[in-house]
Design a protein around this motif. Structure first.
Motif, PDB file in Angstrom:
ATOM      1  N   MET A  29     -14.216  -6.213  -0.273  1.00 39.79           N
ATOM      2  CA  MET A  29     -13.866  -4.929  -0.874  1.00 39.79           C
ATOM      3  C   MET A  29     -13.634  -3.880   0.226  1.00 39.79           C
ATOM      4  N   TYR A  30     -14.437  -3.924   1.302  1.00 38.46           N
ATOM      5  CA  TYR A  30     -14.230  -2.967   2.388  1.00 38.46           C
ATOM      6  C   TYR A  30     -12.801  -3.062   2.917  1.00 38.46           C
ATOM      7  N   LEU A  31     -12.338  -4.275   3.128  1.00 42.20           N
ATOM      8  CA  LEU A  31     -10.987  -4.465   3.651  1.00 42.20           C
ATOM      9  C   LEU A  31      -9.945  -3.948   2.666  1.00 42.20           C
ATOM     10  N   PHE A  32     -10.196  -4.127   1.380  1.00 39.85           N
ATOM     11  CA  PHE A  32      -9.237  -3.644   0.387  1.00 39.85           C
ATOM     12  C   PHE A  32      -9.185  -2.119   0.390  1.00 39.85           C
ATOM     13  N   ILE A  33     -10.333  -1.469   0.565  1.00 41.30           N
ATOM     14  CA  ILE A  33     -10.363  -0.005   0.635  1.00 41.30           C
ATOM     15  C   ILE A  33      -9.590   0.470   1.861  1.00 41.30           C
ATOM     16  N   ILE A  34      -9.822  -0.165   2.994  1.00 40.65           N
ATOM     17  CA  ILE A  34      -9.099   0.190   4.222  1.00 40.65           C
ATOM     18  C   ILE A  34      -7.603  -0.044   4.021  1.00 40.65           C
ATOM     19  N   PHE A  35      -7.267  -1.182   3.418  1.00 44.86           N
ATOM     20  CA  PHE A  35      -5.873  -1.502   3.129  1.00 44.86           C
ATOM     21  C   PHE A  35      -5.259  -0.430   2.230  1.00 44.86           C
ATOM     22  N   ALA A  36      -5.999  -0.006   1.210  1.00 46.12           N
ATOM     23  CA  ALA A  36      -5.490   1.017   0.281  1.00 46.12           C
ATOM     24  C   ALA A  36      -5.250   2.338   1.013  1.00 46.12           C
ATOM     25  N   GLU A  37      -6.174   2.728   1.881  1.00 40.51           N
ATOM     26  CA  GLU A  37      -6.020   3.979   2.628  1.00 40.51           C
ATOM     27  C   GLU A  37      -4.814   3.904   3.564  1.00 40.51           C
ATOM     28  N   VAL A  38      -4.685   2.796   4.265  1.00 39.11           N
ATOM     29  CA  VAL A  38      -3.554   2.621   5.173  1.00 39.11           C
ATOM     30  C   VAL A  38      -2.245   2.618   4.384  1.00 39.11           C
ATOM     31  N   LEU A  39      -2.228   1.890   3.268  1.00 39.36           N
ATOM     32  CA  LEU A  39      -1.030   1.829   2.440  1.00 39.36           C
ATOM     33  C   LEU A  39      -0.659   3.204   1.885  1.00 39.36           C
ATOM     34  N   PHE A  40      -1.669   3.999   1.513  1.00 38.49           N
ATOM     35  CA  PHE A  40      -1.427   5.366   1.049  1.00 38.49           C
ATOM     36  C   PHE A  40      -0.641   6.131   2.107  1.00 38.49           C
ATOM     37  N   TRP A  41      -1.132   6.110   3.356  1.00 34.90           N
ATOM     38  CA  TRP A  41      -0.475   6.872   4.420  1.00 34.90           C
ATOM     39  C   TRP A  41       0.866   6.263   4.820  1.00 34.90           C
ATOM     40  N   VAL A  42       1.007   4.942   4.695  1.00 34.13           N
ATOM     41  CA  VAL A  42       2.300   4.317   4.979  1.00 34.13           C
ATOM     42  C   VAL A  42       3.348   4.851   3.997  1.00 34.13           C
TER      43      VAL A  42
ATOM     44  N   THR B 192       2.343   6.378  -4.240  1.00 38.02           N
ATOM     45  CA  THR B 192       0.942   6.463  -3.799  1.00 38.02           C
ATOM     46  C   THR B 192      -0.067   6.273  -4.933  1.00 38.02           C
ATOM     47  N   PRO B 193       0.168   6.769  -6.158  1.00 36.71           N
ATOM     48  CA  PRO B 193      -0.806   6.507  -7.221  1.00 36.71           C
ATOM     49  C   PRO B 193      -0.916   5.025  -7.605  1.00 36.71           C
ATOM     50  N   VAL B 194       0.131   4.249  -7.328  1.00 32.54           N
ATOM     51  CA  VAL B 194       0.082   2.813  -7.618  1.00 32.54           C
ATOM     52  C   VAL B 194      -1.041   2.159  -6.810  1.00 32.54           C
ATOM     53  N   ILE B 195      -1.249   2.644  -5.601  1.00 31.63           N
ATOM     54  CA  ILE B 195      -2.308   2.115  -4.743  1.00 31.63           C
ATOM     55  C   ILE B 195      -3.666   2.339  -5.406  1.00 31.63           C
ATOM     56  N   ASP B 196      -3.866   3.520  -5.986  1.00 28.92           N
ATOM     57  CA  ASP B 196      -5.121   3.793  -6.684  1.00 28.92           C
ATOM     58  C   ASP B 196      -5.314   2.845  -7.863  1.00 28.92           C
ATOM     59  N   ILE B 197      -4.240   2.563  -8.570  1.00 28.85           N
ATOM     60  CA  ILE B 197      -4.327   1.645  -9.714  1.00 28.85           C
ATOM     61  C   ILE B 197      -4.718   0.242  -9.234  1.00 28.85           C
ATOM     62  N   LEU B 198      -4.126  -0.204  -8.129  1.00 25.59           N
ATOM     63  CA  LEU B 198      -4.483  -1.516  -7.576  1.00 25.59           C
ATOM     64  C   LEU B 198      -5.953  -1.562  -7.170  1.00 25.59           C
ATOM     65  N   LEU B 199      -6.435  -0.491  -6.575  1.00 28.88           N
ATOM     66  CA  LEU B 199      -7.841  -0.436  -6.178  1.00 28.88           C
ATOM     67  C   LEU B 199      -8.747  -0.439  -7.409  1.00 28.88           C
ATOM     68  N   LEU B 200      -8.360   0.280  -8.444  1.00 31.37           N
ATOM     69  CA  LEU B 200      -9.131   0.296  -9.691  1.00 31.37           C
ATOM     70  C   LEU B 200      -9.182  -1.100 -10.311  1.00 31.37           C
ATOM     71  N   ILE B 201      -8.081  -1.820 -10.266  1.00 29.30           N
ATOM     72  CA  ILE B 201      -8.053  -3.199 -10.771  1.00 29.30           C
ATOM     73  C   ILE B 201      -8.993  -4.083  -9.960  1.00 29.30           C
ATOM     74  N   ALA B 202      -8.987  -3.914  -8.634  1.00 29.03           N
ATOM     75  CA  ALA B 202      -9.883  -4.703  -7.775  1.00 29.03           C
ATOM     76  C   ALA B 202     -11.346  -4.422  -8.105  1.00 29.03           C
ATOM     77  N   VAL B 203     -11.673  -3.160  -8.358  1.00 27.58           N
ATOM     78  CA  VAL B 203     -13.055  -2.813  -8.733  1.00 27.58           C
ATOM     79  C   VAL B 203     -13.401  -3.454 -10.071  1.00 27.58           C
ATOM     80  N   PHE B 204     -12.494  -3.375 -11.035  1.00 30.90           N
ATOM     81  CA  PHE B 204     -12.748  -3.962 -12.353  1.00 30.90           C
ATOM     82  C   PHE B 204     -12.968  -5.467 -12.248  1.00 30.90           C
ATOM     83  N   ILE B 205     -12.151  -6.140 -11.443  1.00 31.14           N
ATOM     84  CA  ILE B 205     -12.311  -7.593 -11.259  1.00 31.14           C
ATOM     85  C   ILE B 205     -13.665  -7.895 -10.643  1.00 31.14           C
TER      86      ILE B 205
END
Length: 175
Positions: free
Chosen positions: A1-14, A39-52
């Motif tokens: 999950m840590y890596l996914f959060i980092i990935f989400a943050e990096v993807l946001f700025w990309v 950028t909001p799509v990234i938040d949705i992906l992270l929310l899905i990862a948390v739900f899973i």
């Protein structure tokens, strides 16, 4: 999950940087805006990862909680961060006005506004954390989330003291 959060943050700025480069360096305002809207799509992906993570019975760690915190902060600050970057890109590449630092009462008001956004992010993040705790219904599995909520409350209180201190001791222009 840590890596996914980092990935989400990096993807946001990309997406932010690609959107701004597309807008200002290539003059494609609509395409740049579309990239920024991703950028909001990234938040949705992270929310899905948390739900899973939560629904699959996997271990709920501080990383799961940090994802909820990240979501709260991005919802509260996302537009503002994009606007901040947009002003700078406009200056660097689009002949926009130079961003000016804020001092005195204007800076103090800005600090209070940022704290209120932090409060909003904290409320959203904690609502997500509480939803996970209630959904899981097992205090042992969600103990990390309780600790994270307490820590974030302390950080919010410290941020309040720092942010509102500018009301009484405003930042001065050093010139």
């Amino acid at each position: 999950m840590y890596l996914f959060i980092i990935f989400a943050e990096v993807l946001f700025w990309v997406f932010v940087v690609l959107g701004l480069i597309t807008r200002y360096m290539f003059g494609k305002k609509k395409l740049g805006g579309l990239l920024l809207l991703c950028t909001p799509v990234i938040d949705i992906l992270l929310l899905i990862a948390v739900f899973i993570t939560v629904s699959s019975g996997m271990e709920i760690t501080t990383a799961t909680g940090l994802a909820a915190c990240y979501l709260g902060i991005t919802v509260a600050f996302g537009h503002r961060m994009i606007k901040w970057a947009d002003v700078r890109f406009s200056y660097w590449f689009g002949k926009g006005p130079k961003p000016k630092p804020k001092y005195g009462a204007v800076h103090a008001k800005e600090e209070r506004t940022v704290w209120l956004l932090h409060l909003l992010g904290w409320a959203i993040g904690n609502a997500l954390l509480l939803a996970i705790i209630v959904y899981v219904g097992d205090p042992q599995r969600t103990a990390a989330l309780d600790g994270l909520m307490r820590t974030w409350a302390v950080v919010l209180a410290i941020d309040f003291i720092v942010s509102f201190s500018y009301t009484f001791a405003p930042r001065k222009n050093k010139r």
